[in-house]
Design a protein around this motif. Structure first.
Motif, PDB file in Angstrom:
ATOM      1  N   VAL A 165       0.826  -1.217   0.000  1.00 20.09           N
ATOM      2  CA  VAL A 165       0.000   0.000   0.000  1.00 20.09           C
ATOM      3  C   VAL A 165       0.858   1.265   0.000  1.00 20.09           C
ATOM      4  CG1 VAL A 165      -1.927  -1.146   1.181  1.00 20.09           C
ATOM      5  CG2 VAL A 165      -0.181   0.020   2.531  1.00 20.09           C
ATOM      6  N   GLU A 166       2.190   1.090   0.149  1.00 15.15           N
ATOM      7  CA  GLU A 166       3.078   2.254   0.235  1.00 15.15           C
ATOM      8  C   GLU A 166       3.224   2.951  -1.126  1.00 15.15           C
ATOM      9  OE1 GLU A 166       4.121   3.148   3.205  1.00 15.15           O
ATOM     10  OE2 GLU A 166       3.241   1.329   4.052  1.00 15.15           O
ATOM     11  N   ARG A 167       3.645   4.234  -1.050  1.00 19.69           N
ATOM     12  CA  ARG A 167       4.032   4.985  -2.252  1.00 19.69           C
ATOM     13  C   ARG A 167       5.376   5.641  -1.940  1.00 19.69           C
ATOM     14  NH1 ARG A 167      -0.228   5.679  -5.789  1.00 19.69           N
ATOM     15  NH2 ARG A 167      -2.287   5.106  -4.968  1.00 19.69           N
ATOM     16  N   PRO A 168       6.467   4.854  -1.979  1.00 20.63           N
ATOM     17  CA  PRO A 168       7.762   5.377  -1.521  1.00 20.63           C
ATOM     18  C   PRO A 168       8.366   6.363  -2.514  1.00 20.63           C
ATOM     19  CG  PRO A 168       8.044   3.189  -2.405  1.00 20.63           C
ATOM     20  CD  PRO A 168       6.570   3.469  -2.448  1.00 20.63           C
ATOM     21  N   PRO A 169       9.291   7.210  -2.038  1.00 24.93           N
ATOM     22  CA  PRO A 169       9.942   8.179  -2.935  1.00 24.93           C
ATOM     23  C   PRO A 169      10.969   7.523  -3.864  1.00 24.93           C
ATOM     24  CG  PRO A 169      10.816   8.368  -0.698  1.00 24.93           C
ATOM     25  CD  PRO A 169       9.696   7.385  -0.629  1.00 24.93           C
ATOM     26  N   THR A 170      11.361   6.265  -3.567  1.00 21.08           N
ATOM     27  CA  THR A 170      12.340   5.580  -4.436  1.00 21.08           C
ATOM     28  C   THR A 170      11.627   4.520  -5.275  1.00 21.08           C
ATOM     29  OG1 THR A 170      12.732   3.967  -2.696  1.00 21.08           O
ATOM     30  CG2 THR A 170      14.231   5.838  -2.769  1.00 21.08           C
ATOM     31  N   LEU A 171      12.383   3.896  -6.186  1.00 20.37           N
ATOM     32  CA  LEU A 171      11.874   2.793  -7.021  1.00 20.37           C
ATOM     33  C   LEU A 171      10.581   3.187  -7.735  1.00 20.37           C
ATOM     34  CD1 LEU A 171      12.409  -0.151  -4.468  1.00 20.37           C
ATOM     35  CD2 LEU A 171      14.023   0.705  -6.143  1.00 20.37           C
ATOM     36  N   GLN A 172      10.599   4.387  -8.308  1.00 22.01           N
ATOM     37  CA  GLN A 172       9.349   4.897  -8.866  1.00 22.01           C
ATOM     38  C   GLN A 172       9.003   4.315 -10.232  1.00 22.01           C
ATOM     39  OE1 GLN A 172       9.256   9.168  -8.315  1.00 22.01           O
ATOM     40  NE2 GLN A 172       8.551   8.841  -6.225  1.00 22.01           N
ATOM     41  N   GLY A 173       9.900   3.466 -10.744  1.00 20.98           N
ATOM     42  CA  GLY A 173       9.557   2.736 -11.968  1.00 20.98           C
ATOM     43  C   GLY A 173       8.630   1.557 -11.687  1.00 20.98           C
ATOM     44  N   TRP A 174       8.336   1.285 -10.398  1.00 26.42           N
ATOM     45  CA  TRP A 174       7.444   0.178 -10.031  1.00 26.42           C
ATOM     46  C   TRP A 174       6.040   0.725  -9.771  1.00 26.42           C
ATOM     47  CZ3 TRP A 174      10.416  -3.361  -5.984  1.00 26.42           C
ATOM     48  CH2 TRP A 174      11.673  -3.708  -6.514  1.00 26.42           C
ATOM     49  N   ASN A 175       5.062  -0.129  -9.930  1.00 26.43           N
ATOM     50  CA  ASN A 175       3.669   0.281  -9.721  1.00 26.43           C
ATOM     51  C   ASN A 175       3.279   0.057  -8.258  1.00 26.43           C
ATOM     52  OD1 ASN A 175       1.009   0.991 -10.159  1.00 26.43           O
ATOM     53  ND2 ASN A 175       0.418  -1.031 -10.893  1.00 26.43           N
ATOM     54  N   TRP A 176       3.342   1.129  -7.466  1.00 32.95           N
ATOM     55  CA  TRP A 176       3.057   1.057  -6.023  1.00 32.95           C
ATOM     56  C   TRP A 176       1.593   1.417  -5.752  1.00 32.95           C
ATOM     57  CZ3 TRP A 176       6.764  -0.673  -2.674  1.00 32.95           C
ATOM     58  CH2 TRP A 176       8.089  -0.705  -3.153  1.00 32.95           C
ATOM     59  N   GLY A 177       1.264   1.485  -4.450  1.00 25.56           N
ATOM     60  CA  GLY A 177      -0.040   2.028  -4.043  1.00 25.56           C
ATOM     61  C   GLY A 177      -1.199   1.075  -4.233  1.00 25.56           C
ATOM     62  N   TYR A 178      -0.969  -0.218  -3.966  1.00 21.00           N
ATOM     63  CA  TYR A 178      -2.099  -1.164  -3.953  1.00 21.00           C
ATOM     64  C   TYR A 178      -3.151  -0.659  -2.956  1.00 21.00           C
ATOM     65  CZ  TYR A 178      -4.792  -5.357  -2.833  1.00 21.00           C
ATOM     66  OH  TYR A 178      -5.811  -6.227  -2.615  1.00 21.00           O
ATOM     67  N   CYS A 179      -4.419  -0.807  -3.314  1.00 21.24           N
ATOM     68  CA  CYS A 179      -5.499  -0.265  -2.471  1.00 21.24           C
ATOM     69  C   CYS A 179      -5.772  -1.186  -1.280  1.00 21.24           C
ATOM     70  CB  CYS A 179      -6.760  -0.100  -3.310  1.00 21.24           C
ATOM     71  SG  CYS A 179      -8.093   0.587  -2.356  1.00 21.24           S
ATOM     72  N   GLY A 180      -5.368  -0.746  -0.086  1.00 19.51           N
ATOM     73  CA  GLY A 180      -5.432  -1.574   1.122  1.00 19.51           C
ATOM     74  C   GLY A 180      -6.822  -2.010   1.525  1.00 19.51           C
ATOM     75  N   GLU A 181      -7.857  -1.317   1.022  1.00 17.34           N
ATOM     76  CA  GLU A 181      -9.238  -1.704   1.374  1.00 17.34           C
ATOM     77  C   GLU A 181      -9.612  -3.088   0.842  1.00 17.34           C
ATOM     78  OE1 GLU A 181      -9.400   1.804   0.152  1.00 17.34           O
ATOM     79  OE2 GLU A 181      -9.992   2.776   2.035  1.00 17.34           O
ATOM     80  N   TYR A 182      -8.852  -3.568  -0.146  1.00 19.31           N
ATOM     81  CA  TYR A 182      -9.156  -4.864  -0.758  1.00 19.31           C
ATOM     82  C   TYR A 182      -8.358  -6.019  -0.135  1.00 19.31           C
ATOM     83  CZ  TYR A 182     -11.788  -2.429  -4.353  1.00 19.31           C
ATOM     84  OH  TYR A 182     -12.723  -1.677  -5.007  1.00 19.31           O
ATOM     85  N   ALA A 183      -7.651  -5.757   0.945  1.00 19.57           N
ATOM     86  CA  ALA A 183      -6.796  -6.805   1.509  1.00 19.57           C
ATOM     87  C   ALA A 183      -6.892  -6.816   3.032  1.00 19.57           C
ATOM     88  CB  ALA A 183      -5.346  -6.574   1.095  1.00 19.57           C
TER      89      ALA A 183
END
Length: 880
Positions: A165-183
């Motif tokens: 669920v994180e959106r870190p300032p590094t590794l921004q070529g990866w798709n972050w920010g999975y929606c935690g409400e679904y897990a």
């Protein structure tokens, strides 16, 4: 007898509290998908949950003005000592009053067996708490350590997501920010499940995390491994190809990750018809080097691919593109060059399978870490971890550890299920209790725990032998089962702190009894030794020896020094004059014998028990058969002054006399029996006369302002008698009606008049119903003490009261304060807590012992399906 329901109307009143608090942790969960094979019982939380209450750690500034005066000397001396320790010696203080860990409400179940180091994952999936160097923690979330899913349909990638669920300032070529409400995350230690519904994909992933923490198993339980099983459910009407990628940095987020010289290599190991592949991450530090290993099982219909090395900084988009292209990684051969200073390196492993429509498939990963030889902070001795007995000590065992884990985890799960099932299926037990019982066990592995082989040149008694012979230099139980130590707390860095282990020991004696006995032999070996080195004790400001002869040590040392060799890292008080340590040894010796029927153990411990009781006698100043406290905090409540005969220490004393009588009979020593019997009879009369007030036992008999406080722990001695099958007839130290009246007073005042009856029992309560604020500890709740109190209530037939009392603590810690897998020593009604991730709450297992004993014969009830007990052995056989 249990109280009639009419007297327990509060049970109905608290039902909404019970239901609401569990629902709260899942209130933001929007999916109906509940995953594959997730049990009903345990601790469950939606990945989008936010804890509303944010508490602060207790620090020097939190001492109330009323209590400051008596602690001013301690404060000044501690500050000087702290400065010298941290700034001059460059060491970590055993307790850091100025840099307590801030509360991070993130932790989940730790990975790994017992004593080989631990890596904790947060409930949102992050790798965030590390204890690879023995007993030394650091708290860094390593961003690149992740699982990523890639879904392909008809040869095209349709979805690729980091499961974070994180959106870190590094590794921004990866798709972050999975929606935690679904897990959601679900923990039932030593296993945990995370269920991810993938919005729009009609796919549900269940990641099951398994650590080999298995009662009565002394081989697999010591392994530094964890297995991740991914169950993939495809709810579509068409085939999908699914890959899971596991990325891991070479290191632990510590500054030495950039120290240079670290390197990675792929490996493949085939034996006994089973194959595993993965990447080894060699972490080449000068002190305690280790190898991390990410591995997967090779099976038909599953394809394993890897990336040996990538740099976990910048956008890192090339690794992302590599996976997105075809759901596989490049899989180069050969090892990576050693890292230059200042650079980190990471590795990736992907496993791919197809999942038919409306069907399910499974992928299996393993994480292992191999640090076979360890040195503690002093670097004086090298120790071998327990698992080296089975996997060697060369530092090249990661492939075989992974292979063993991936081919044996099904048997581990079978054993875990067989152990947990009778408790989980008992409908008379409340759900919160089942979660508390198993999840609090995390500390057995994650208490900075070390489990080592006994070196051949070590004599546990330091060469001290009496004319009768004394303890063997190398007791058979330590030779066979190893040496065991766990910290008082992750922030209170002392091994096997004995006044606290008294409470926690129930978990070990019921589940790993050989480790409990091994620890007792180590303590006994220390009893007969002395260390005359004079040092300053911070509370009194006086110099006295580190360790006196024939007294129980406070602890067996600091992992930042040389444990076992130099004991008593604790230097606030001179604990040679504490009143509880010797008694707690005697009480545990008999309780352990009662549960294991190990007659050799009793034979070996009997002379040590006599020696410490002889030492304790000097505290009976007036010869009335009852010991006196000395007007300072001379017991486990080391910030709560006690003067003269007291409920807590006096009760432990009478209980110890009682078990000495019992043991004297077992070793057929009538003269010694009579000696202790006479003191017990005298002491019981004095205890009653000086402390009983008609309703409960007064805190102490000093007649000072708070001497009539109601102490929640006033029946601790009786608790141990009950847990040892005593406390009635010839071996009774306290009249039953007085114990029940005292417990009723504690329940009515310390529990129900404190925080609306919803936070457990406060340590001290004034008779008028307000918490005792005469000390820094009397208005705290100690979770481990509360679980022990609840056990005492259950022993006395007060089942409902016991459960209600303990429930308040569990709900406060795990549901309100966000302290899962870091249960503290203490919290106050508002604002603060003290000492996260603490040993004492393992006493919840005392509640299980009490429940077992109320249901059936006590000796067989130490553990359902016990494998360690000596069947049919006569209790006193061959003892004399």
């Amino acid at each position: 007898q249990l109280q009639a329901p009419s007297e327990l109307q509060w049970v109905a009143a608290v039902t909404p509290w019970r239901e609401k608090s569990t629902a709260d942790l899942m209130s933001r969960h929007v999916s109906n998908e509940m995953g594959y094979g997730v049990p009903k019982e345990g601790w469950r939380i939606c990945l989008a949950h936010e804890f509303k209450e944010k508490r602060k750690p207790f620090q020097a500034k939190d001492v109330s003005l009323a209590n400051v005066w008596e602690h001013i000397g301690l404060g000044v001396r501690y500050l000087k000592w702290w400065y010298k320790k941290t700034q001059v010696e460059k060491k970590a203080p055993f307790i850091d009053m100025f840099r307590a860990q801030p509360l991070r409400q993130i932790y989940g179940a730790p990975l790994g067996g017992i004593g080989g180091g631990t890596i904790t994952r947060g409930w949102r999936g992050e790798f965030c708490r590390w204890q690879l160097n023995p007993g030394m923690y650091h708290y860094k979330t390593v961003t690149a350590n992740q699982f990523t899913v890639c879904i392909r349909r008809g040869g095209q990638t349709v979805y690729q997501q980091v499961l974070s669920v994180e959106r870190p300032p590094t590794l921004q070529g990866w798709n972050w920010g999975y929606c935690g409400e679904y897990a959601f995350y679900h923990a039932l230690y030593p296993r945990a499940w995370t269920v991810y519904h993938l919005p729009g994909q009609n796919v549900t992933l269940t990641c099951r995390q398994i650590s080999p923490v298995i009662p009565h198993n002394y081989k697999d339980s010591c392994l530094p491994v964890a297995v991740f099983v991914w169950d993939i459910e495809n709810k579509n009407d068409y085939d999908l190809e699914v890959s899971i990628m596991f990325t891991m940095v070479n290191g632990s987020g510590h500054k030495d990750d950039k120290s240079g010289g670290h390197w990675n290599e792929p490996f493949h190991l085939e034996k006994e018809g089973e194959a595993v592949s993965g990447v080894l991450l060699h972490h080449c530090t000068t002190v305690n080097p280790y190898t991390l290993c990410i591995a997967a099982r090779k099976q038909s219909g599953r394809e394993v691919s890897h990336q040996t090395a990538f740099s976990p900084k910048g956008t890192c988009s090339s690794l992302w593109s590599d996976l997105i292209t075809d759901g596989r990684l490049d899989s180069p051969t050969g090892f990576s060059p050693p890292t230059p200073k200042g650079e980190k390196v990471a590795a990736a492993l992907a496993v791919t399978c197809s999942v038919p429509p409306q069907n399910r498939n499974t992928l299996e990963f393993c994480l292992a870490w191999d640090m076979p030889k360890i040195t503690f902070g002093s670097r004086e001795r090298e120790h071998m971890r327990r698992y080296t007995r089975y996997f060697g000590s060369k530092g090249d065992s990661s492939p075989s550890l992974s292979h063993y884990a991936l081919t044996h985890y099904s048997q581990w799960e079978k054993s875990i299920e067989e152990w947990q099932r009778p408790i989980l299926q008992d409908s008379s037990l409340p759900s919160w209790y089942k979660s508390a019982l198993f999840n609090e066990l995390y500390f057995v592995a994650d208490g900075g725990t070390v489990w080592t082989e006994l070196p051949e040149d070590v004599d546990i008694s330091g060469g001290v032998r009496s004319e009768e012979g004394g303890l063997p230099a190398q007791p058979a139980i330590i030779k066979e089962y190893g040496r065991f130590a766990y910290l008082e707390g992750q922030e209170y860095r002392m091994y096997n702190t004995y006044d606290v282990h008294f409470y926690a020991s129930f978990a070990l004696i019921m589940l790993w009894p050989k480790l409990a006995l091994s620890l007792q032999y180590d303590i006994a070996g220390s009893v007969v030794q002395q260390d005359p080195t004079e040092r300053l004790h911070l509370m009194s400001g006086e110099y006295s020896p580190v360790k006196a002869k024939n007294v129980v040590p406070h602890d067996i040392g600091d992992p930042d020094d040389e444990p076992w060799q130099r004991v008593n890292a604790y230097l606030i008080h001179d604990t040679a004059h504490w009143k509880d340590l010797n008694l707690k040894f005697v009480l545990q010796v008999y309780r352990d014998f009662h549960l294991t029927q190990d007659s050799q153990y009793l034979r070996d411990m009997w002379p040590i028990c006599q020696a410490v009781m002889e030492s304790e006698m000097k505290f009976d100043l007036d010869g009335d058969g009852l010991i006196e406290n000395s007007g300072y905090a001379d017991q486990t409540y080391d910030g709560w002054t006690v003067t003269g005969p007291s409920a807590y220490c006096g009760g432990l004393w009478l209980a110890s006399l009682c078990v000495m009588c019992k043991m004297a009979r077992l070793v057929d020593n009538e003269k010694t029996y009579q000696h202790y019997r006479n003191i017990l009879d005298k002491g019981s009369a004095a205890f009653d006369q000086l402390l009983w007030n008609g309703k409960y036992y007064n805190y102490d008999s000093s007649g000072k302002d708070h001497s009539n406080s109601i102490m929640s722990d006033q029946c601790a001695g009786h608790w141990f008698l009950r847990a040892s099958g005593l406390g009635e007839g010839e071996y009774q130290a306290f009249p039953k009606e007085k114990i029940q009246s005292a417990l009723r007073s504690v329940f009515d005042l310390n529990v129900m008049r404190f925080a609306g009856g919803q936070m457990g029992a406060v340590n001290g309560m004034c008779p008028e119903g307000v918490p005792d604020r005469s000390s820094v500890q009397s208005d705290e709740v100690w979770i481990g003490v509360v679980y022990g109190l609840a056990a005492t209530m259950i022993h006395e037939g007060m089942w409902e009261e016991g459960m209600r009392t303990a429930e308040g603590c569990y709900r406060t810690v795990w549901e309100s304060l966000g302290m899962a897998f870091q249960t503290p020593e203490a919290y106050c009604e508002k604002g603060i807590y003290r000492s996260l991730a603490y040993m004492r709450p393992l006493s919840v297992w005392a509640m299980q012992l009490a429940l077992n004993m109320s249901q059936k014969d006590p000796i067989t009830s130490a553990q359902n399906g016990d494998t360690d007990m000596k069947d049919g052995q006569e209790v006193g056989e061959n003892l004399s």
